[in-house]
Design a protein around this motif. Structure first.
Motif, PDB file in Angstrom:
ATOM      1  N   LEU A 154     -31.440 -29.224 -13.020  1.00  0.00           N
ATOM      2  CA  LEU A 154     -30.367 -28.536 -13.727  1.00  0.00           C
ATOM      3  C   LEU A 154     -29.111 -29.397 -13.816  1.00  0.00           C
ATOM      4  CD1 LEU A 154     -30.771 -25.076 -11.969  1.00  0.00           C
ATOM      5  CD2 LEU A 154     -31.293 -25.552 -14.368  1.00  0.00           C
ATOM      6  N   LEU A 155     -28.354 -29.199 -14.875  1.00  0.00           N
ATOM      7  CA  LEU A 155     -27.075 -29.881 -15.030  1.00  0.00           C
ATOM      8  C   LEU A 155     -26.061 -29.320 -14.036  1.00  0.00           C
ATOM      9  CD1 LEU A 155     -25.364 -31.802 -17.070  1.00  0.00           C
ATOM     10  CD2 LEU A 155     -24.445 -29.613 -17.855  1.00  0.00           C
ATOM     11  N   LEU A 156     -25.379 -30.208 -13.344  1.00  0.00           N
ATOM     12  CA  LEU A 156     -24.216 -29.861 -12.521  1.00  0.00           C
ATOM     13  C   LEU A 156     -23.119 -30.835 -12.898  1.00  0.00           C
ATOM     14  CD1 LEU A 156     -22.662 -28.502 -10.213  1.00  0.00           C
ATOM     15  CD2 LEU A 156     -23.800 -30.071  -8.616  1.00  0.00           C
ATOM     16  N   SER A 157     -22.094 -30.334 -13.562  1.00  0.00           N
ATOM     17  CA  SER A 157     -21.028 -31.195 -14.068  1.00  0.00           C
ATOM     18  C   SER A 157     -19.687 -30.737 -13.510  1.00  0.00           C
ATOM     19  CB  SER A 157     -20.995 -31.159 -15.601  1.00  0.00           C
ATOM     20  OG  SER A 157     -20.134 -32.153 -16.121  1.00  0.00           O
ATOM     21  N   VAL A 158     -18.774 -31.682 -13.331  1.00  0.00           N
ATOM     22  CA  VAL A 158     -17.458 -31.391 -12.745  1.00  0.00           C
ATOM     23  C   VAL A 158     -16.387 -31.589 -13.813  1.00  0.00           C
ATOM     24  CG1 VAL A 158     -15.838 -31.942 -10.897  1.00  0.00           C
ATOM     25  CG2 VAL A 158     -18.306 -32.153 -10.504  1.00  0.00           C
ATOM     26  N   PHE A 159     -15.505 -30.609 -13.931  1.00  0.00           N
ATOM     27  CA  PHE A 159     -14.469 -30.632 -14.972  1.00  0.00           C
ATOM     28  C   PHE A 159     -13.321 -31.536 -14.542  1.00  0.00           C
ATOM     29  CE2 PHE A 159     -10.804 -28.565 -17.218  1.00  0.00           C
ATOM     30  CZ  PHE A 159     -11.216 -28.834 -18.509  1.00  0.00           C
ATOM     31  N   GLN A 160     -13.449 -32.812 -14.875  1.00  0.00           N
ATOM     32  CA  GLN A 160     -12.378 -33.783 -14.652  1.00  0.00           C
ATOM     33  C   GLN A 160     -11.743 -34.076 -16.011  1.00  0.00           C
ATOM     34  OE1 GLN A 160     -10.984 -34.925 -12.038  1.00  0.00           O
ATOM     35  NE2 GLN A 160     -12.407 -34.702 -10.336  1.00  0.00           N
ATOM     36  N   ASN A 161     -10.982 -33.104 -16.503  1.00  0.00           N
ATOM     37  CA  ASN A 161     -10.475 -33.195 -17.874  1.00  0.00           C
ATOM     38  C   ASN A 161      -9.517 -34.351 -18.089  1.00  0.00           C
ATOM     39  OD1 ASN A 161      -8.774 -31.389 -16.150  1.00  0.00           O
ATOM     40  ND2 ASN A 161      -7.420 -31.418 -17.928  1.00  0.00           N
ATOM     41  N   ARG A 162      -8.887 -34.842 -17.010  1.00  0.00           N
ATOM     42  CA  ARG A 162      -7.886 -35.896 -17.198  1.00  0.00           C
ATOM     43  C   ARG A 162      -8.512 -37.243 -17.604  1.00  0.00           C
ATOM     44  NH1 ARG A 162      -2.830 -33.732 -17.954  1.00  0.00           N
ATOM     45  NH2 ARG A 162      -2.795 -31.767 -16.813  1.00  0.00           N
ATOM     46  N   ARG A 163      -9.838 -37.327 -17.594  1.00  0.00           N
ATOM     47  CA  ARG A 163     -10.474 -38.511 -18.180  1.00  0.00           C
ATOM     48  C   ARG A 163     -10.282 -38.553 -19.693  1.00  0.00           C
ATOM     49  NH1 ARG A 163     -16.361 -39.556 -15.301  1.00  0.00           N
ATOM     50  NH2 ARG A 163     -15.711 -39.248 -13.126  1.00  0.00           N
ATOM     51  N   TRP A 164      -9.859 -37.416 -20.264  1.00  0.00           N
ATOM     52  CA  TRP A 164      -9.641 -37.340 -21.706  1.00  0.00           C
ATOM     53  C   TRP A 164      -8.168 -37.159 -22.035  1.00  0.00           C
ATOM     54  CZ3 TRP A 164     -13.985 -35.734 -19.199  1.00  0.00           C
ATOM     55  CH2 TRP A 164     -15.194 -36.258 -19.642  1.00  0.00           C
ATOM     56  N   ASN A 216      -4.518 -38.551 -23.166  1.00  0.00           N
ATOM     57  CA  ASN A 216      -4.206 -39.558 -24.184  1.00  0.00           C
ATOM     58  C   ASN A 216      -3.881 -40.922 -23.577  1.00  0.00           C
ATOM     59  OD1 ASN A 216      -1.678 -38.906 -23.120  1.00  0.00           O
ATOM     60  ND2 ASN A 216      -0.730 -38.438 -25.095  1.00  0.00           N
ATOM     61  N   ASP A 217      -3.104 -40.927 -22.497  1.00  0.00           N
ATOM     62  CA  ASP A 217      -2.725 -42.211 -21.900  1.00  0.00           C
ATOM     63  C   ASP A 217      -3.925 -42.899 -21.238  1.00  0.00           C
ATOM     64  OD1 ASP A 217      -2.906 -40.368 -19.820  1.00  0.00           O
ATOM     65  OD2 ASP A 217      -0.757 -40.399 -19.386  1.00  0.00           O
ATOM     66  N   PHE A 218      -4.803 -42.108 -20.631  1.00  0.00           N
ATOM     67  CA  PHE A 218      -5.985 -42.673 -19.981  1.00  0.00           C
ATOM     68  C   PHE A 218      -6.927 -43.287 -21.013  1.00  0.00           C
ATOM     69  CE2 PHE A 218     -10.298 -42.253 -18.165  1.00  0.00           C
ATOM     70  CZ  PHE A 218     -10.129 -42.965 -16.983  1.00  0.00           C
ATOM     71  N   LEU A 219      -7.141 -42.605 -22.128  1.00  0.00           N
ATOM     72  CA  LEU A 219      -7.984 -43.153 -23.194  1.00  0.00           C
ATOM     73  C   LEU A 219      -7.371 -44.431 -23.756  1.00  0.00           C
ATOM     74  CD1 LEU A 219      -8.896 -39.841 -25.078  1.00  0.00           C
ATOM     75  CD2 LEU A 219     -10.369 -41.169 -23.542  1.00  0.00           C
ATOM     76  N   THR A 220      -6.038 -44.446 -23.880  1.00  0.00           N
ATOM     77  CA  THR A 220      -5.358 -45.640 -24.398  1.00  0.00           C
ATOM     78  C   THR A 220      -5.482 -46.799 -23.423  1.00  0.00           C
ATOM     79  OG1 THR A 220      -3.795 -44.215 -25.581  1.00  0.00           O
ATOM     80  CG2 THR A 220      -3.158 -46.520 -25.273  1.00  0.00           C
ATOM     81  N   LEU A 221      -5.319 -46.518 -22.141  1.00  0.00           N
ATOM     82  CA  LEU A 221      -5.446 -47.572 -21.141  1.00  0.00           C
ATOM     83  C   LEU A 221      -6.867 -48.132 -21.108  1.00  0.00           C
ATOM     84  CD1 LEU A 221      -4.459 -49.333 -18.867  1.00  0.00           C
ATOM     85  CD2 LEU A 221      -4.695 -47.383 -17.304  1.00  0.00           C
ATOM     86  N   ARG A 222      -7.877 -47.276 -21.208  1.00  0.00           N
ATOM     87  CA  ARG A 222      -9.257 -47.767 -21.241  1.00  0.00           C
ATOM     88  C   ARG A 222      -9.467 -48.694 -22.431  1.00  0.00           C
ATOM     89  NH1 ARG A 222     -13.977 -43.700 -19.349  1.00  0.00           N
ATOM     90  NH2 ARG A 222     -14.889 -45.735 -18.934  1.00  0.00           N
ATOM     91  N   LYS A 223      -8.883 -48.352 -23.569  1.00  0.00           N
ATOM     92  CA  LYS A 223      -8.980 -49.217 -24.759  1.00  0.00           C
ATOM     93  C   LYS A 223      -8.328 -50.570 -24.483  1.00  0.00           C
ATOM     94  CE  LYS A 223      -7.157 -49.492 -29.494  1.00  0.00           C
ATOM     95  NZ  LYS A 223      -5.995 -50.378 -29.223  1.00  0.00           N
ATOM     96  N   LEU A 224      -7.140 -50.561 -23.886  1.00  0.00           N
ATOM     97  CA  LEU A 224      -6.457 -51.812 -23.572  1.00  0.00           C
ATOM     98  C   LEU A 224      -7.275 -52.671 -22.611  1.00  0.00           C
ATOM     99  CD1 LEU A 224      -2.784 -50.536 -23.135  1.00  0.00           C
ATOM    100  CD2 LEU A 224      -3.599 -52.125 -24.899  1.00  0.00           C
ATOM    101  N   LEU A 225      -7.878 -52.035 -21.611  1.00  0.00           N
ATOM    102  CA  LEU A 225      -8.685 -52.789 -20.653  1.00  0.00           C
ATOM    103  C   LEU A 225      -9.929 -53.362 -21.322  1.00  0.00           C
ATOM    104  CD1 LEU A 225      -8.462 -50.444 -17.526  1.00  0.00           C
ATOM    105  CD2 LEU A 225      -7.126 -52.508 -18.011  1.00  0.00           C
ATOM    106  N   ASP A 226     -10.548 -52.583 -22.211  1.00  0.00           N
ATOM    107  CA  ASP A 226     -11.725 -53.069 -22.916  1.00  0.00           C
ATOM    108  C   ASP A 226     -11.389 -54.260 -23.803  1.00  0.00           C
ATOM    109  OD1 ASP A 226     -13.302 -51.121 -21.747  1.00  0.00           O
ATOM    110  OD2 ASP A 226     -13.230 -49.764 -23.467  1.00  0.00           O
ATOM    111  N   GLU A 227     -10.205 -54.239 -24.376  1.00  0.00           N
ATOM    112  CA  GLU A 227      -9.782 -55.337 -25.255  1.00  0.00           C
ATOM    113  C   GLU A 227      -9.345 -56.574 -24.480  1.00  0.00           C
ATOM    114  OE1 GLU A 227      -8.070 -52.513 -28.917  1.00  0.00           O
ATOM    115  OE2 GLU A 227      -6.695 -53.468 -27.490  1.00  0.00           O
ATOM    116  N   GLY A 228      -9.020 -56.404 -23.198  1.00  0.00           N
ATOM    117  CA  GLY A 228      -8.643 -57.539 -22.365  1.00  0.00           C
ATOM    118  C   GLY A 228      -7.226 -58.023 -22.556  1.00  0.00           C
ATOM    119  N   GLY A 229      -6.392 -57.241 -23.249  1.00  0.00           N
ATOM    120  CA  GLY A 229      -5.050 -57.704 -23.565  1.00  0.00           C
ATOM    121  C   GLY A 229      -4.111 -57.807 -22.375  1.00  0.00           C
ATOM    122  N   LEU A 230      -4.441 -57.139 -21.269  1.00  0.00           N
ATOM    123  CA  LEU A 230      -3.585 -57.211 -20.086  1.00  0.00           C
ATOM    124  C   LEU A 230      -3.996 -58.344 -19.154  1.00  0.00           C
ATOM    125  CD1 LEU A 230      -3.279 -53.413 -19.166  1.00  0.00           C
ATOM    126  CD2 LEU A 230      -1.902 -54.757 -20.771  1.00  0.00           C
TER     127      LEU A 230
END
Length: 363
Positions: A129-139, A141-155
């Motif tokens: 069975l699915l057991l999932s945890v509501f960690q909404n802060r992964r979505w 706006n700033d977290f999504l933007t930071l993940r994009k920046l890290l993926d791009e390697g600009g920092l």
């Protein structure tokens, strides 16, 4: 494995039972469930007459149950249970749901200890069975933007990650979240700390060492309301995480320092405020004005105009339940597993021990 919910063969939406209609249930879970294609809010469990009236007003077709037992008596009529009740009830309610053959979403923290979280994960795996945890802060706006920046390697190579979830609430509000009873699993370490630790682990991987300071600052407060956690990740990144209800001047939400540049972002993601105001996901959801964008640069302060504005990606809390629906209907990945949540609880338990014993804890 996610199991096959009983109502999926006809193509009808999955029927969701929501346990709890306080802040978590009414502000976060119910609106997001109702907005998700493939899910239908079937039943709300609350014994509070005012909350029952509120749920019926907001969702006229919803069924009401006064207790979890009443809900589980008709488990065959449901396809998913969401546990959004007080922290101390998470483990027993999730266990009952899994034993009844129902997939489960549990609000954070999934449990009071990592051992309990892993036991729940094992039960879900055993039952398929699915057991999932509501960690909404992964979505956020700033977290999504930071993940994009890290993926791009600009920092460049990130060396230090500072994350603040601070508020100015000089008077305790009371309730179980601020209770000093350990059974309630209250306090900011397990409340907002669950978010900032989870984000740090997602961004930079496992922690090797944990140091923490927890304080009870406000008169009449019973549990930690001003907490600092320092993580040394196995890859060498250091995360400094602050959660507080006593911050008269709020710091940046994120300050990320790399070998090439840094990213500084002020202000909280707007989705919680929008949901509290009664707004619902739709066009333009999660967007913020350009005046709130963070900045990327080096050698100057963003406050004095240093660096360039970095467009903030829209926040996307609806993506969580969309992923849950796809996991149940299509076998897609679980968006947040209980074992991931257990790893965060390892850190929170180490932080509690560090603060109590005034030591750095090695994981």
């Amino acid at each position: 494995m996610t199991g096959t919910p009983p109502g999926t063969a006809s193509g009808s939406p999955l029927r969701v039972g929501l346990v709890g209609y306080g802040l978590a249930g009414s502000v976060f879970h119910a609106p997001l469930i109702a907005a998700t294609e493939g899910l239908a809010l079937d039943t709300v469990v609350t014994s509070n007459p005012e909350r029952q009236q509120q749920a019926r007003a907001e969702y006229p077709d919803v069924r009401l149950a006064a207790s979890p037992d009443e809900l589980f008596d008709r488990a065959a009529e449901l396809d998913l249970v969401v546990v959004a009740s007080p922290n101390k009830t998470h483990v027993p309610l999730a266990t009952t749901a899994l034993e009844a053959g129902l997939p489960v979403v549990v609000d954070k923290p999934v449990a009071g200890t990592a051992a309990e979280a892993r036991a729940l994960a094992a039960l879900a795996e055993e039952r398929g069975l699915l057991l999932s945890v509501f960690q909404n802060r992964r979505w956020d706006n700033d977290f999504l933007t930071l993940r994009k920046l890290l993926d791009e390697g600009g920092l460049g190579d990130v060396r230090r990650f500072e994350s603040r979830f601070e508020r100015w609430r000089p008077e305790p509000k009371g309730g179980w979240r601020e209770s000093g009873d350990p059974a309630e699993i209250g306090g900011l370490l397990y409340d907002l700390g669950s978010h900032v630790v989870d984000q740090a682990l997602v961004l930079f991987g496992p922690a090797a060492e944990v140091y923490a300071e927890t304080d009870v600052r406000r008169p009449g407060a019973e549990t930690d309301d001003d907490t600092f956690i320092a993580l040394t990740h196995t890859n060498g990144v250091r995360s400094h995480l602050y959660v507080s209800a006593t911050t008269a001047q709020l710091g940046p939400r994120f300050r990320v320092l790399g070998s090439s540049a840094g990213y500084v972002k002020y202000g909280l993601d707007p989705q919680e405020a929008a949901l509290r105001e009664g707004l619902r996901p739709g066009p333009g959801w999660g967007a913020e004005p350009e005046s709130q964008w963070g900045r990327v640069g080096s050698g100057e302060s963003p406050v004095t105009g240093g660096g360039r504005p970095e467009p903030t990606l829209p926040g996307d809390y609806p993506a969580y339940y969309t992923a849950v629906a796809k996991a149940l209907l299509e076998g897609a990945p679980n968006p947040v597993t209980a074992r991931e949540a257990a790893a965060a609880l390892d850190v929170l338990e180490a932080a509690r021990r560090s603060a109590r014993e005034k030591v750095t804890v090695t994981l």
